[in-house]
Enzyme design. Structure first.
Site, short mmCIF file in Angstrom:
data_model
loop_
_atom_site.label_atom_id
_atom_site.label_comp_id
_atom_site.label_asym_id
_atom_site.label_seq_id
_atom_site.Cartn_x
_atom_site.Cartn_y
_atom_site.Cartn_z
N GLU A 72 -83.82 -88.69 -7.28
CA GLU A 72 -84.78 -88.20 -6.69
C GLU A 72 -84.33 -89.14 -5.07
O GLU A 72 -84.08 -90.30 -4.95
CB GLU A 72 -86.50 -89.28 -7.36
CG GLU A 72 -87.26 -88.80 -8.08
CD GLU A 72 -88.13 -89.52 -8.04
OE1 GLU A 72 -89.66 -89.06 -8.83
OE2 GLU A 72 -88.63 -90.97 -7.56
N CYS A 83 -84.22 -89.53 2.32
CA CYS A 83 -84.09 -91.02 1.77
C CYS A 83 -83.20 -90.36 0.79
O CYS A 83 -83.47 -90.26 -0.10
CB CYS A 83 -85.33 -91.75 1.76
SG CYS A 83 -84.63 -93.24 1.04
N CYS A 126 -80.81 -98.65 -11.38
CA CYS A 126 -80.09 -99.96 -10.65
C CYS A 126 -80.02 -100.80 -11.61
O CYS A 126 -80.72 -101.61 -12.11
CB CYS A 126 -81.63 -100.28 -9.38
SG CYS A 126 -80.37 -101.05 -8.38
N CYS A 157 -84.83 -106.17 -9.25
CA CYS A 157 -85.84 -106.40 -8.48
C CYS A 157 -87.06 -106.29 -9.60
O CYS A 157 -87.48 -104.79 -10.15
CB CYS A 157 -85.43 -105.99 -7.01
SG CYS A 157 -84.06 -105.78 -6.40
N CYS A 196 -89.67 -103.75 -7.71
CA CYS A 196 -89.37 -102.09 -7.75
C CYS A 196 -89.41 -101.53 -9.18
O CYS A 196 -88.32 -101.51 -10.16
CB CYS A 196 -88.12 -102.20 -7.51
SG CYS A 196 -86.69 -100.67 -6.43
N CYS A 223 -91.24 -96.37 -0.46
CA CYS A 223 -90.09 -97.55 -0.98
C CYS A 223 -90.41 -98.10 -2.23
O CYS A 223 -91.43 -98.72 -2.53
CB CYS A 223 -90.06 -98.21 0.24
SG CYS A 223 -88.72 -98.06 1.55
N1 SAH Z 1 -80.92 -101.25 -3.53
C1 SAH Z 1 -81.98 -101.24 -1.70
C2 SAH Z 1 -81.72 -100.05 -0.41
C3 SAH Z 1 -83.04 -99.08 -1.93
S1 SAH Z 1 -84.22 -99.81 -2.21
C4 SAH Z 1 -82.46 -102.45 -1.22
O1 SAH Z 1 -82.81 -103.01 -2.06
O2 SAH Z 1 -82.68 -102.47 -0.24
C5 SAH Z 1 -85.34 -99.78 -0.26
C6 SAH Z 1 -86.17 -100.85 0.11
O3 SAH Z 1 -87.41 -100.14 -0.54
C7 SAH Z 1 -85.91 -102.79 0.19
O4 SAH Z 1 -85.82 -102.90 0.87
C8 SAH Z 1 -86.59 -102.42 -1.55
O5 SAH Z 1 -86.44 -104.45 -1.47
C9 SAH Z 1 -87.86 -102.11 -0.95
N2 SAH Z 1 -88.77 -101.59 -2.38
C10 SAH Z 1 -88.83 -101.55 -3.65
N3 SAH Z 1 -89.72 -101.39 -4.29
C11 SAH Z 1 -90.95 -101.37 -3.01
C12 SAH Z 1 -91.97 -101.45 -3.36
N4 SAH Z 1 -92.61 -101.38 -4.27
N5 SAH Z 1 -93.00 -101.52 -2.24
C13 SAH Z 1 -92.36 -101.19 -0.91
N6 SAH Z 1 -90.97 -101.97 -1.27
C14 SAH Z 1 -90.31 -101.56 -1.56
FE1 SF4 Z 2 -82.59 -102.43 -6.97
FE2 SF4 Z 2 -85.02 -101.85 -6.62
FE3 SF4 Z 2 -83.67 -103.89 -5.77
FE4 SF4 Z 2 -83.44 -101.89 -4.38
S1 SF4 Z 2 -84.83 -102.67 -4.66
S2 SF4 Z 2 -81.81 -103.58 -5.18
S3 SF4 Z 2 -83.41 -99.89 -5.98
S4 SF4 Z 2 -84.02 -102.80 -8.20
#
Ligand code: SAH
Ligand code: SF4
Length: 367
Positions: free
Chosen positions: A92, A109, A116, A120, A123, A346
């Site tokens: 996406e 974006c 990934c 996390c 996420c 995000c």
């Molecule tokens: N992997 C990288 C970039 C992609 S995620 C990273 O983790 O930084 C982009 C941002 O979205 C990151 O700050 C991540 O922690 C945040 N993010 C992930 N899941 C989210 C959610 N459900 N609500 C808000 N922000 C989220």
């Molecule tokens: Fe990967 Fe999502 Fe963690 Fe970013 S926030 S490092 S995309 S698992």
């Protein structure tokens, strides 16, 4: 003989390929312009190439831009694109509009991986697992495919550039795929290519320390955003599994190193999760961490994802957290929610169609 893929090659590499086919170098520049300035990805549409040459190039080379399978638009104008790659995997890409005098410009974006590996716990991408890294061509291809779609929709501004920023905040951890990300950045930044200034390109990382150091060494002036999300190792371990290996102390050291090397201000992203990391003591600990680094803080109220154990804090908690930081003299903003209604905000990306196909496969197997 296999055709040579041109998407993802620098202008110089394109010249080498074109030269290797016995053609003059200026032909490479023409093709490169068609691709990145006009988002044309068939040689047959390249108007200033002689007809026989278009045919010849089509025999010898290819331009594989990801295919737009679906797009959805949010009430606020954010567009989410589901793109299919040549091996049918899906990713996406999101286009977020900013209206300014002179028209609308978009922040794109982009994704850097399919899924990934960081995993996390908050996420959607991380929870959907990891499939593979994207190539430089697939990263630049997202920008080309999306710019083309946007231009088709916004005919009125077809002559001017529509893109203002590119942020690596889609699916994946860009610093775990740094070589391809850097190649893509050189094309995104190239005046002859997509032409977006380095300062308008942001790499967001969950804290892969070796990658931060390697990025510092490149001397690039891109913007680094670090997803901090916690002020203690104990909490960070729970939400960003990578923290068990790359601890907070080392992460802060690597950021200092990055700042020293590049002279750039860093942004800390801080996700607000109810009852996890949003207390007043968290806010004060955070301000003590960021103040010596003169960093900006971007608060991201959690975007709930399907089946998640986390909740977004009440507005009062968000306001209090922000006020604590501001009171300590920290430059703090709250990220506006864009595209939440179409799950384009995000961390909400997970290419749901992929998931459906997995479910279908499971149900087929069980028959
Ligand atoms: N992997 C990288 C970039 C992609 S995620 C990273 O983790 O930084 C982009 C941002 O979205 C990151 O700050 C991540 O922690 C945040 N993010 C992930 N899941 C989210 C959610 N459900 N609500 C808000 N922000 C989220
Ligand atoms: Fe990967 Fe999502 Fe963690 Fe970013 S926030 S490092 S995309 S698992």
């Amino acid at each position: 003989m296999d055709r040579t893929e041109l998407l993802g090659l620098s202008l110089q590499e394109t010249e080498e390929v074109v030269n290797g086919l016995g053609l003059p170098r200026f032909r490479a520049r023409q093709v490169y312009h068609w691709l990145y300035k006009h988002q044309v990805h068939s040689f047959y549409q390249m108007g200033n190439l002689p007809k026989e040459l278009r045919y010849f190039l089509d025999q010898k080379a290819s331009i594989t831009v990801p295919r737009v399978v679906k797009s959805r638009v949010s009430q606020d104008g954010t567009r989410k694109f589901l793109l299919e790659l040549s091996d049918r995997k899906r990713i996406e890409t999101v286009a977020i509009p900013q209206t300014r005098t002179g028209g609308t410009k978009y922040t794109i974006c982009v994704s850097s991986q399919v899924g990934c590996p960081v995993g996390c716990t908050f996420c959607a991408t991380g929870q959907s697992g990891f499939e593979r890294d994207l190539t430089a061509g697939e990263i630049t291809g997202q920008v080309v495919a999306v710019e083309r779609e946007l231009k088709q929709r916004e005919k009125s501004v077809s002559g001017s550039r529509l893109l203002a920023n590119v942020v690596f905040m889609g699916m994946g951890e860009p610093l775990l795929n740094l070589d391809e990300v850097l190649k893509a950045i050189s094309i995104i930044n190239d005046e002859q290519g997509i032409g977006i200034g380095q300062r308008h390109i942001t790499i967001s990382t969950a804290g892969f320390i070796p990658g931060i150091k390697a990025l510092a060494e490149t001397g690039l002036q891109v913007t680094l955003a670090v997803s901090l999300h916690a002020t203690t190792n104990e909490v960070r371990d729970r939400i960003i599994p990578m923290n068990r290996r790359y601890r907070l102390e080392g992460l802060l050291d690597s950021i200092s190193y990055y700042i020293e090397k590049t002279g750039r201000r860093v942004t800390f992203e801080y996700l607000l999760l109810e009852g996890v990391n949003s207390s007043v003591s968290d806010a004060y600990r955070l301000s003590r961490m960021v103040k010596p680094l003169l960093a900006n803080v971007n608060l991201i109220p959690y975007n709930p994802t399907e089946g998640s154990q986390y909740r977004r804090p009440e507005q009062d908690t968000i306001t209090r957290f922000m006020a604590c930081l501001a009171g300590e003299g920290v430059n703090v903003t709250v990220r506006e929610e864009m595209g939440a209604d179409i799950k384009a905000a995000c961390g909400q990306l997970k290419a749901a169609t992929n998931r459906r196909s997995k479910q279908e496969i499971r149900s087929l197997k069980s028959k």
